[in-house]
Structures are given as structure tokens and as C-alpha cells.
Design a protein around this motif. Sequence first.
Motif, PDB file in Angstrom:
ATOM      1  N   ARG A  88       0.826  -1.210   0.000  1.00  0.00           N
ATOM      2  CA  ARG A  88       0.000   0.000   0.000  1.00  0.00           C
ATOM      3  C   ARG A  88       0.861   1.261   0.000  1.00  0.00           C
ATOM      4  N   ASP A  91       2.250   1.675  -3.530  1.00  0.00           N
ATOM      5  CA  ASP A  91       1.195   2.217  -4.394  1.00  0.00           C
ATOM      6  C   ASP A  91       1.010   3.717  -4.153  1.00  0.00           C
ATOM      7  N   TRP A  94       3.691   5.656  -5.891  1.00  0.00           N
ATOM      8  CA  TRP A  94       3.466   5.686  -7.339  1.00  0.00           C
ATOM      9  C   TRP A  94       2.377   6.695  -7.700  1.00  0.00           C
ATOM     10  N   VAL A 119       3.031  -3.019  -8.576  1.00  0.00           N
ATOM     11  CA  VAL A 119       2.486  -1.684  -8.331  1.00  0.00           C
ATOM     12  C   VAL A 119       1.788  -1.163  -9.585  1.00  0.00           C
ATOM     13  N   ARG A 122      -1.539  -2.933 -10.111  1.00  0.00           N
ATOM     14  CA  ARG A 122      -2.574  -2.613  -9.112  1.00  0.00           C
ATOM     15  C   ARG A 122      -3.172  -1.228  -9.311  1.00  0.00           C
ATOM     16  N   THR A 123      -2.392  -0.294  -9.840  1.00  0.00           N
ATOM     17  CA  THR A 123      -2.833   1.101  -9.901  1.00  0.00           C
ATOM     18  C   THR A 123      -3.190   1.578 -11.303  1.00  0.00           C
TER      19      THR A 123
END
Length: 224
Positions: A88, A91, A94, A119, A122-123
Motif C-alpha cells: 500500500r 502504491d 506511485w 504496483v 494494481r494502480t
Amino acid sequence: MTHETRSGPGESTGPVETIETDTGTARITWRTAREPRLLLAVSHGAGGGIEARDLKALAAELPAHGVTVALVEQPWRVAGKKLAPAPRTLDAGWRGIWPALAERGLPVISGGRSAGARVACRTAAELGAAAVLALSFPLHPPGKPEKSRADELLGAGVPVLVVQGGNDPFGRPAEFPAGDGYELAEVPYADHGFAVPKRAEIGQDEAVKRVTDAVVRWTGMLDA
């Protein structure tokens, strides 16, 4: 902080930029294409920095093909820490650098190697990435295939290219699941860092070229 970088064919010098994020100071090293059509933002893994052989090769090669490259160092790395923080926090770092990328006005490919690839996956959808480049995606911890991270890859929500070593203990190409939205390019004999043994049928330079060739081909198709 800025300094000039060496330029090559199709590439102009660019600054090193520091970005303040909620998790600390990040750093972007720019390699700028003279006539850019895409921007690849790519970050390092949990055990190394932007000096990784694949990241260096992409930064040198892609500007000549109209792709500006932003080599991103996460705040924990800039701060000199040896261990990466929780996902987390990665992320959040980023997300913090994304405005500096988006302001360039180009479609942004979100990329990374190893933990950085996770990362990016996920984003990607929330940040509006055009695509994801996943270098050495860590499909599972070594020796623990039951702890799969395939959901991150399959859930990216944008086109994804995975470039994977044929002998990567974090996930060999044959272990990757079938699924729409991503393609996989294999670098034969290569490990998680795209290193190949001396007994391999291809040398180290050829292995790295397999990485850059796959990414050049793929980025050429994105805006075709």
C-alpha cells in the motif's frame, strides 16, 4: 535538482526531477525522445534500483523509437532504505509521482520490474494508464506457486506486456495463467534479473536485446 543526461539517436537530454509524495521524496530520471508519442514510466523492484540491466537498456533504446522514458525511484529507495515498504505504501508513492507524468500530455505506460510491476498492475486503471509493462512479474514467491499473484496481473484493466525470464524462480512463463488483456514475451534461460548462465545458448547481450526488442515491438503496436 537537475543535471544533464547523455543523449543518443532520437533522444535529448533531460533532468533528474524530485517529487514530493505522501510517502516521501521520489526521483525521476528522464530520457526524453525528440518527437515523443508515448511515455513509459518504469520503476525498480524491492531489491535494486534503476541501474538494473533491463531498465538501463530500455532507457537507452526507447527514445529513438518515440518513447520518452521516466526512470522512477520510489521514496524508500531515495531515502537509502534497504527494505521496501508494504504494497500500500509503494502504491501511494506511485500515485504521488503520477501528476508529473500526466502533465507531459502523452499516453503513459505504467511499468516496473518485479515489485514495481505489481504496483503498476494494481494502480493502472485508477490512474488512467494507457498500458502496463511488467518486467519479471513475481507471479509467486520462489518455491511457493500456491501463493499466486495472478489476480493483480489479470485485474490490471489495460493492455499488459509481461517480459519474463525462462528460468525465473518467481514464475516461469509456463506457469502464467491464460487470460485476456495481456501478452507474455519470454527471454530464454534468463533469471529474475534477466541474467543468463554461461552455458546458455544466448549470451547476456542477446538476452537484454530480447527484452528491448519485445518492448519496442509492443509499444509500436499501442498507437498503431
